[in-house]
Every structure is written in structure tokens, then in C-alpha cells.
Design a protein around this motif. Sequence first.
Motif, PDB file in Angstrom:
ATOM      1  N   ARG A   1      32.902  39.183  48.403  1.00 41.33           N
ATOM      2  CA  ARG A   1      33.766  38.067  48.008  1.00 41.33           C
ATOM      3  C   ARG A   1      34.277  38.354  46.601  1.00 41.33           C
ATOM      4  O   ARG A   1      33.519  38.298  45.632  1.00 41.33           O
ATOM      5  CB  ARG A   1      33.000  36.741  48.031  1.00 41.33           C
ATOM      6  N   LEU A   2      35.552  38.668  46.523  1.00 39.10           N
ATOM      7  CA  LEU A   2      36.147  38.992  45.229  1.00 39.10           C
ATOM      8  C   LEU A   2      36.260  37.714  44.404  1.00 39.10           C
ATOM      9  O   LEU A   2      36.845  36.716  44.843  1.00 39.10           O
ATOM     10  CB  LEU A   2      37.528  39.620  45.436  1.00 39.10           C
ATOM     11  N   ARG A   3      35.703  37.734  43.228  1.00 36.35           N
ATOM     12  CA  ARG A   3      35.675  36.563  42.351  1.00 36.35           C
ATOM     13  C   ARG A   3      36.941  36.470  41.514  1.00 36.35           C
ATOM     14  O   ARG A   3      37.617  37.465  41.261  1.00 36.35           O
ATOM     15  CB  ARG A   3      34.448  36.626  41.431  1.00 36.35           C
ATOM     16  N   GLU A   4      37.236  35.255  41.074  1.00 32.57           N
ATOM     17  CA  GLU A   4      38.370  35.051  40.173  1.00 32.57           C
ATOM     18  C   GLU A   4      38.153  35.832  38.874  1.00 32.57           C
ATOM     19  O   GLU A   4      37.025  35.931  38.408  1.00 32.57           O
ATOM     20  CB  GLU A   4      38.542  33.565  39.868  1.00 32.57           C
ATOM     21  N   PRO A   5      39.186  36.408  38.320  1.00 28.26           N
ATOM     22  CA  PRO A   5      40.605  36.306  38.676  1.00 28.26           C
ATOM     23  C   PRO A   5      41.084  37.383  39.648  1.00 28.26           C
ATOM     24  O   PRO A   5      42.265  37.701  39.663  1.00 28.26           O
ATOM     25  CB  PRO A   5      41.280  36.471  37.316  1.00 28.26           C
TER      26      PRO A   5
ATOM     27  N   VAL B   1      42.424  45.657  34.082  1.00 32.42           N
ATOM     28  CA  VAL B   1      41.137  45.302  33.489  1.00 32.42           C
ATOM     29  C   VAL B   1      41.286  44.573  32.160  1.00 32.42           C
ATOM     30  O   VAL B   1      40.406  43.792  31.779  1.00 32.42           O
ATOM     31  CB  VAL B   1      40.236  46.541  33.319  1.00 32.42           C
ATOM     32  N   GLN B   2      42.386  44.806  31.455  1.00 34.98           N
ATOM     33  CA  GLN B   2      42.590  44.127  30.184  1.00 34.98           C
ATOM     34  C   GLN B   2      42.558  42.607  30.357  1.00 34.98           C
ATOM     35  O   GLN B   2      42.148  41.879  29.454  1.00 34.98           O
ATOM     36  CB  GLN B   2      43.924  44.544  29.568  1.00 34.98           C
ATOM     37  N   TYR B   3      42.969  42.112  31.517  1.00 35.29           N
ATOM     38  CA  TYR B   3      43.093  40.669  31.727  1.00 35.29           C
ATOM     39  C   TYR B   3      41.877  40.063  32.409  1.00 35.29           C
ATOM     40  O   TYR B   3      41.880  38.879  32.727  1.00 35.29           O
ATOM     41  CB  TYR B   3      44.357  40.387  32.541  1.00 35.29           C
ATOM     42  N   TRP B   4      40.819  40.865  32.639  1.00 36.29           N
ATOM     43  CA  TRP B   4      39.608  40.307  33.239  1.00 36.29           C
ATOM     44  C   TRP B   4      38.729  39.716  32.137  1.00 36.29           C
ATOM     45  O   TRP B   4      38.098  40.428  31.390  1.00 36.29           O
ATOM     46  CB  TRP B   4      38.834  41.373  34.014  1.00 36.29           C
ATOM     47  N   ARG B   5      38.764  38.386  32.039  1.00 30.23           N
ATOM     48  CA  ARG B   5      37.965  37.637  31.056  1.00 30.23           C
ATOM     49  C   ARG B   5      38.032  38.289  29.672  1.00 30.23           C
ATOM     50  O   ARG B   5      37.007  38.676  29.094  1.00 30.23           O
ATOM     51  CB  ARG B   5      36.520  37.505  31.521  1.00 30.23           C
ATOM     52  N   PRO B   6      39.236  38.433  29.108  1.00 31.60           N
ATOM     53  CA  PRO B   6      39.374  39.117  27.810  1.00 31.60           C
ATOM     54  C   PRO B   6      38.694  38.328  26.695  1.00 31.60           C
ATOM     55  O   PRO B   6      38.527  37.100  26.771  1.00 31.60           O
ATOM     56  CB  PRO B   6      40.895  39.176  27.616  1.00 31.60           C
ATOM     57  N   LEU B   7      38.318  39.042  25.659  1.00 31.50           N
ATOM     58  CA  LEU B   7      37.703  38.456  24.469  1.00 31.50           C
ATOM     59  C   LEU B   7      38.641  38.640  23.287  1.00 31.50           C
ATOM     60  O   LEU B   7      39.432  39.583  23.256  1.00 31.50           O
ATOM     61  CB  LEU B   7      36.369  39.140  24.162  1.00 31.50           C
ATOM     62  N   PRO B   8      38.553  37.765  22.284  1.00 27.72           N
ATOM     63  CA  PRO B   8      39.329  38.004  21.062  1.00 27.72           C
ATOM     64  C   PRO B   8      38.920  39.338  20.448  1.00 27.72           C
ATOM     65  O   PRO B   8      37.756  39.742  20.515  1.00 27.72           O
ATOM     66  CB  PRO B   8      38.942  36.827  20.161  1.00 27.72           C
ATOM     67  N   SER B   9      39.867  40.010  19.833  1.00 31.03           N
ATOM     68  CA  SER B   9      39.562  41.296  19.228  1.00 31.03           C
ATOM     69  C   SER B   9      38.781  41.166  17.926  1.00 31.03           C
ATOM     70  O   SER B   9      38.197  42.143  17.447  1.00 31.03           O
ATOM     71  CB  SER B   9      40.855  42.077  18.966  1.00 31.03           C
ATOM     72  N   SER B  10      38.745  39.965  17.355  1.00 33.76           N
ATOM     73  CA  SER B  10      38.013  39.737  16.121  1.00 33.76           C
ATOM     74  C   SER B  10      37.181  38.461  16.254  1.00 33.76           C
ATOM     75  O   SER B  10      37.706  37.432  16.734  1.00 33.76           O
ATOM     76  CB  SER B  10      38.985  39.616  14.947  1.00 33.76           C
TER      77      SER B  10
ATOM     78  N   LEU C   1      47.569  51.326  34.779  1.00 33.69           N
ATOM     79  CA  LEU C   1      46.915  52.501  35.347  1.00 33.69           C
ATOM     80  C   LEU C   1      45.427  52.306  35.590  1.00 33.69           C
ATOM     81  O   LEU C   1      44.734  53.229  35.987  1.00 33.69           O
ATOM     82  CB  LEU C   1      47.118  53.715  34.425  1.00 33.69           C
ATOM     83  N   LEU C   2      44.926  51.095  35.374  1.00 31.10           N
ATOM     84  CA  LEU C   2      43.499  50.832  35.529  1.00 31.10           C
ATOM     85  C   LEU C   2      43.293  49.396  35.980  1.00 31.10           C
ATOM     86  O   LEU C   2      43.699  48.462  35.280  1.00 31.10           O
ATOM     87  CB  LEU C   2      42.785  51.078  34.197  1.00 31.10           C
ATOM     88  N   VAL C   3      42.694  49.213  37.151  1.00 28.69           N
ATOM     89  CA  VAL C   3      42.441  47.881  37.667  1.00 28.69           C
ATOM     90  C   VAL C   3      40.957  47.715  37.947  1.00 28.69           C
ATOM     91  O   VAL C   3      40.219  48.696  38.097  1.00 28.69           O
ATOM     92  CB  VAL C   3      43.252  47.582  38.946  1.00 28.69           C
ATOM     93  N   GLY C   4      40.519  46.465  38.014  1.00 28.41           N
ATOM     94  CA  GLY C   4      39.113  46.209  38.271  1.00 28.41           C
ATOM     95  C   GLY C   4      38.887  44.789  38.715  1.00 28.41           C
ATOM     96  O   GLY C   4      39.784  43.943  38.659  1.00 28.41           O
ATOM     97  N   GLY C   5      37.666  44.543  39.162  1.00 28.96           N
ATOM     98  CA  GLY C   5      37.283  43.207  39.584  1.00 28.96           C
ATOM     99  C   GLY C   5      35.790  43.115  39.783  1.00 28.96           C
ATOM    100  O   GLY C   5      35.070  44.118  39.766  1.00 28.96           O
ATOM    101  N   VAL C   6      35.325  41.893  39.972  1.00 26.89           N
ATOM    102  CA  VAL C   6      33.903  41.603  40.216  1.00 26.89           C
ATOM    103  C   VAL C   6      33.817  40.820  41.518  1.00 26.89           C
ATOM    104  O   VAL C   6      34.603  39.890  41.751  1.00 26.89           O
ATOM    105  CB  VAL C   6      33.287  40.828  39.056  1.00 26.89           C
ATOM    106  N   ALA C   7      32.859  41.173  42.352  1.00 23.94           N
ATOM    107  CA  ALA C   7      32.696  40.529  43.663  1.00 23.94           C
ATOM    108  C   ALA C   7      31.218  40.247  43.902  1.00 23.94           C
ATOM    109  O   ALA C   7      30.345  40.770  43.203  1.00 23.94           O
ATOM    110  CB  ALA C   7      33.266  41.418  44.776  1.00 23.94           C
ATOM    111  N   SER C   8      30.940  39.425  44.910  1.00 22.05           N
ATOM    112  CA  SER C   8      29.561  39.039  45.187  1.00 22.05           C
ATOM    113  C   SER C   8      29.304  39.049  46.692  1.00 22.05           C
ATOM    114  O   SER C   8      30.219  39.032  47.504  1.00 22.05           O
ATOM    115  CB  SER C   8      29.273  37.651  44.623  1.00 22.05           C
ATOM    116  N   LEU C   9      28.024  39.072  47.036  1.00 29.11           N
ATOM    117  CA  LEU C   9      27.585  38.948  48.419  1.00 29.11           C
ATOM    118  C   LEU C   9      27.102  37.533  48.687  1.00 29.11           C
ATOM    119  O   LEU C   9      26.477  36.930  47.808  1.00 29.11           O
ATOM    120  CB  LEU C   9      26.454  39.934  48.708  1.00 29.11           C
TER     121      LEU C   9
END
Length: 295
Positions: A253-257, A262-271, A287-295
Amino acid sequence: MSRFTSPDFLKATGGNRTRAEPPPLVDLSRPTLARLTSFQLGGKDHFDVDRELALRADRAAHGFKDLVEGERAFLQRAVRHLAREHGIDQFLQFGAGLPTPGDPHQIALEHVPGARVLYASDDPAVVAHNRAMLTDGETTTVVHGSPARPEELLRDPELRRFLDLERPVGLLLSGALSHVHDSDDPAGCTAALREALAPGSHLVLSHFCRPDPGSHPRDALRAQQLERTFLDQLGTGRWRTRAEIEGFFDGWRLREPGLIDVQYWRPLPSSPPVHGSYQMPARNRRLLVGGVASL
């Protein structure tokens, strides 16, 4: 061939442990992924041949280092999320590299005392280096293993001792499948790992992406040039389409988002800078994608 002679490689772990085995032979005529990554992340365990590959990659796509640092930051954010938000306390990482500040075990232990991380690599030098510098047998251990041969790893007695597969596991495949050949059936390998894990387990996956040439022709050309460079120099490295990468999540089950740059997966402030706060420049984000999923 020569021996790996980095002083840190020979250090006693924890001040009172010594490495019983001699360092493995290192082929200095060919680069390795682990040493290339060490160079891109500012480490010192690399040689001329690895730095030459880094230069070739940057010629193929200026700012290739963005991908290395961006993938690393995504992995750090994902491990923190699984430990802090889902209480995952045991992790299995394929494609482990040379020890670097901000490795998964450090982040997991910040949020879950006693968390365990098993690192797997098919690079003998990486296994030996991690055993010398990192492994304590309680919170971290390392074994020889490849995502292309999951059944072998799942039978490893050290894995069975260290991880409880009846409980949820965080499976870390950040960057690993990019270096599994089509002939080794990466989707099938991922499915075999999924079937071995308990409900509540999570998958962290990132992969080099070949954008649609109709929508993003310049990005697609850079991906093609990078793939050619990696296959010629390293023997691995696939920039797959988004549809191919999505297939690796079958049964999860692919989780949001979702599967995104990958830059847009739960980004953090740089400072202030923390592990995972690195922000990729716009030039290579597609050129780089990613995600988090669960069972």
C-alpha cells in the motif's frame, strides 16, 4: 590488485574490538558504487577510478552529485518517519555503503532506543569495512547479501538471529534496485522479500528515473546518458520509467504522498541542517523518484 589500506578501515571497533579477518583484495582498475558514493558524500574511502566515474557522470548530467545527496536525504527522512511515526524498531537495508554519518541505525536509535539495523551488501570490501567499524552485534550487524538473491539472504542465520521476521520490519531499498539487472527480475526479487515480512512492515524505495521523453526530453536525454555511463564503467545502473518503478510496489500500500520526486517526499527546511534536510536543486529532480509503502 591491492589491499584496502585506509587507516579507519583497520581501526578497532568501539575501542576494544579488533577485526579478525584481513581486508579483502580491492580491484583498483574498476570503480565501485560504494566508493563512488563515499566520494560524492565527502568521504575519503575512494580511489582515482571512482573519482573518474564521478567526473564522467557529471559530464553526462551536470550536478550528478545532487542525486546521491538527494537519495541519501530521502532515506534519512523515511527512516526517521518509520521510527518516530510507526514505531518500527528493526530495519533491513540492501545496498549498504561504507559507514557515513547519518546512516539508518543512527537515525533509528535517536527515536527508538534499542532499534536494530541489519546492513546487507554484495561488496566484500563494504562488508569487511562495516564489520570493522560499525557492527556491535546488538543494534547493528552486516551480512553479505544482494537484492537480486533475496532467498539466500533470508536463509542467512545471522539475519534470523538478528531480525524477528514475525514482527514488522522496515525494508530499505533506497537505490538498491537501480543496480539490479532486468535479467535478475527486480520485481520478483522485491515480491520475495515482501512475502517474507510480517503485516505492518514498510518499504522505503527510491530509484533512478527516466522521465517521459515526450514531456521532458532534456531530462530523458540526461537519464539515457547517465545510464550509458554507468553500464559502461560500473556494469550496473538503470534509469527506469515511472511505470516500471511503480511495479516494484505491487502488493504494498503506497503511502501518501505516493511515488514522487524524492525532493518532495516530506521535505524539511534546509536550516538548521539536520540529517535529511538536504534540498536538491531543480536541475535533476526528475531523475530520482521514491516512496514509502506498507503491508
